[in-house]
Design an enzyme around this catalytic site. Sequence first.
Site, PDB file in Angstrom:
ATOM      1  N   ARG A  30       0.817  -1.219   0.000  1.00 35.36           N
ATOM      2  CA  ARG A  30       0.000   0.000   0.000  1.00 35.36           C
ATOM      3  C   ARG A  30       0.851   1.269   0.000  1.00 35.36           C
ATOM      4  NH1 ARG A  30      -3.891  -1.079   4.844  1.00 35.36           N
ATOM      5  NH2 ARG A  30      -1.880  -1.829   5.604  1.00 35.36           N
ATOM      6  N   ASN A  48      -6.358  -2.838   1.732  1.00 37.64           N
ATOM      7  CA  ASN A  48      -6.222  -4.295   1.790  1.00 37.64           C
ATOM      8  C   ASN A  48      -7.614  -4.888   1.845  1.00 37.64           C
ATOM      9  OD1 ASN A  48      -3.466  -4.459   1.884  1.00 37.64           O
ATOM     10  ND2 ASN A  48      -3.334  -4.817   4.093  1.00 37.64           N
TER      11      ASN A  48
END
Length: 787
Positions: A30, A48
Site C-alpha cells: 500500500r 487491503n
Amino acid sequence: MMDTDATTRPKAITRLQVQVRGIVQGVGFRPFVYKLAHRLGLSGHVFNSTSGVTIEIEGSKPALDSFLKTLRTEPPQLADIQEITVSHIVPFGVAGFSILHSREEGGAMALVPADAGTCDACWQDFSDPNNRRFGYPFTNCIHCGPRYTITEGIPYDRPSTTMSNFTMCSACAAEYADPNDRRFHAQPNACSLCGPSLALLPRGAALPESFTDTDALPILHHARGLLREGKILAVKGLGGFLFACDATNETAVAELRRRKHRPHKPFALMVRDIDAARALCGITTEDEAALRHLRRPVVILPRRLDTNQVPGIGLSVAPGNNTLGIMLPYTPLHYLLFSDSPQKDSAFSALVMTSGNISEEPIVISNIDALLQLDGVADWFLLHNREIATRVDDSVVRTFEGRERVLRRSRGFTPQALSLASANESVHPSVLAFGAELKNTFCLTRDGHAILSQHIGDLQNYETLQFFEETLAKMKRLFRVTPQAVAYDLHPHYMSTRMALASSIERKIAVQHHHAHIASCMAENHLSGEVIGVALDGTGYGTDGKIWGGEFFTANLGSFSRRAHLRYVPLPGGDAAVRQPWRMALSYLRDAFGPEVPDLACLRAIPLKQRDIVNAMIANQIQTVETSSCGRLFDAVAALLNLFSEVTFEGQAAIALESIALAGVTGGYEFDLHDGEPITIDLRTTILAIVNDLAAGKPAGEISARFHNTLSTVIAATCCRIRDLSGLDRVCLSGGSFQNMVLLRPTVVQLRRHGFQVFLHSMVPANDGGISLGQAAIACERIRTGA
Ligand SMILES: [Zn+2]
Ligand SMILES: [Zn+2]
Ligand SMILES: [Zn+2]
C-alpha cells in the site's frame, strides 16, 4: 472551424479499479502504491481486502499507463504478484490519494506473507550506537520481520497479529504514519520503549508477570556469557524455541544430545556472517545466495577439511556427516547473541541452534510451555513477550545445479502459495490432502493455488497430531478454504490416512504414495500429460499390499502404471528392519547367495541368536513383508560395509553411505533387468560383486561410490527400456533417495546423455514433505475429469 489541437483540449481523465492478487499484504504494497500515485500526480485510494489489494486510481492515460507498468515491474521486494485485473469505472474528479481501512469481502482469498529475515537497513539500525534501535532485538520494517508467525487472521493488519498487545510510542507511530518512512504501515513496528522485550531466566524460575526490561543489551551480554560457559539456552525466536549452545564446546554439544535424547541426527549451526560460514564449509555462489536470502534457511554445505583457522566444531554436531547445516541469523535477537555490532568480534565461531522440543514432538512456542517442558534440557531460558501465533520450524535446503532444493519447507516459505500445474484450467477444485506419515505436511487448494502447510513432523505422537489439527484449522480460516474432497495415502496405518477417513468431508480420494511423489514433481514443474516417474524412497504402501520404494511409473496427474521396480526382498520385522540395517543386509545376502550366506564382519557383530531369529523370519515369512524399497537397499549396503548395525533415524545409513563415497571413482557393478509387466530390476549380481570387493579388501569409500554409480546406471537403463515401450522422454525424479547428491548428480548426467528431459524438485521437498502437494494435484485432476 473547431479547434482540434490536442494540447489545448482538456486532458481526458480516466478512473481504474485495479485488483492485485498474490503476496501483497504485509510487504509494503500500500505505501508503495501511495508513493507511486503521488509521484505520478494520480488521485484515488488503496486498501487491503480479503482477496489482496484493491486500488482505485484516477488521472491521465499516460500517467495511469506508467502507474500500471511500475506496479508490474517494480513491486516491493517481499511482494509476489500473481494477478492484476484492471477495470474502468466512473471518474470522481476528487484530488489526493489515500490509504483506506482494510475491508472484508465474502469468500475471497488473500495470501499471507511468509516471515522474512532482517533486511540490510534494519541491520544498520540495530547495530548503530547512535540509532534509537541500537541493540533492539525486535527491529523490523516493511521489508523484513515476522509475518506468518504473528498472524492470527486476515486482512493482515496490526489488530489481527500478536503485536496487537503493544501500543506504538509516538516515535514509532510517526514512522508508521509517514508514507516516506520504511516503517510506514509496518505492522510489527516496534522499539525498546513500546515493543516486545526480553527476559533471561534460570531453570526453575517462575515466569514474571510482565517483561519490563527496556534495555536488551545487558540481558544479551549475560546470555552470551552463559553460552561461553558451556550452558544450554532455550531461545525464543520467530516460529518457536531453539536450543542454543557453543558449537565448539564438545562437552556442551554432547550434553545437549544426551538431554534431548537425540544421539546422532545432525544439529544445525548458526554463524554470525558469511565469512564465518566460509571458515567452516565450501560455499558456492548459489549457496551464498541461499544463505543470504530473506528466507534464511539452514543450508546443507560440504564441510571444509582444513578448519584450522577457527576453533574446531564439536564432533557431536554432525557425527558421520561430511556436511554441516548452516544458517545466518534471521532476527536481530539471533545476531545479538554473537556480538553487539559487525565492528565487534564475534563471541562464537558457531552456535548450535536446534529445535526446542523433546525428541520428535513439535517445537515449543509459549514461554510457559518452555519453562515447564524444556527444563530437562535447557539451563537458562531467553524469553520474549511477543506471542508466536503459529509454530514454524527452520527450513532446510541444499543447492544443486544453481537452484535451491528444499528438504524441509517451513519458515520463510510457508504459507507462500504454489500455483498448480493446471492453474490455467477453468475448474479449480478445493481439496485437502492429508500428506504422509513421516515429515508430514498437508496441502489445501483453492482457485488454482496450492497452500502447503509448514513441516508438521512425524505423526506418531499426540502433540504432533494436535499441531496438525491446529494448523489445519488456522489455514482453512486464513485462506477461507472449504474443501470439497480429501486426499489420503493408501497406507491403512498412517495416522494421516485415519484422520482423512474420519473427516466429515464425504468425498475421499485414495492416492498411492509414489504416484503422489511423481505428481508432486509434475505439479511443481507445471507438467501435464504423461511422464516417466522415478520414485525412490524408504517406504510407501503399494497397490499389491507390499512395501514399495524403488518405483518406475508412466504417469499423468490422474493415474499411473507401474513399469518397473526393484526386485522384492523380504523386510524382516517391519520397523525393526528400519532400525537395524543388518537385517536388510541379511535379507539381500540370502536373496543373492541362498540360505548359506558368506561370513561377513557385519553379521559376525550380531549375536548368533538374533541372526537365527531373523533367518527364520525370512525363511518362514513370519512378520515379514516383501519390499522393493530403495531406502532399505541403501541400509543393506551400508550394513554390508559395516557402517552401522543400528540407526536412530531413518536415512541415517544412507547418509553415511553417501558421506564416505570417494570422489572420482568411475564404473559400477553388473545388474540385470528382467523384461515383464512390470520390469524387474535385479541387483543380485551387484550384491555378489560388493561381497567380492569386501573380501578383496577394497576400501568402503570406493565400494560406496561404485554402488551409487550402479544405481544411477540402473535408473538410466530402466528409463531407456520404458521409453522404448512408451515413447516418453520426460523423466520426473522424486522420493527421499534423490536428496542424496552422490546418487542424483550422475543420474541426471546419465539421463540427459540418453536424451531425456529431467525434472527435479526445487521449492517442494523430494521427500515425504512433498507428498501432500502430489495428493492434492491428483485429487484436483480426478475431480476435474470426473474419474
Ligand atoms: Zn527491515
Ligand atoms: Zn516505539
Ligand atoms: Zn515417500
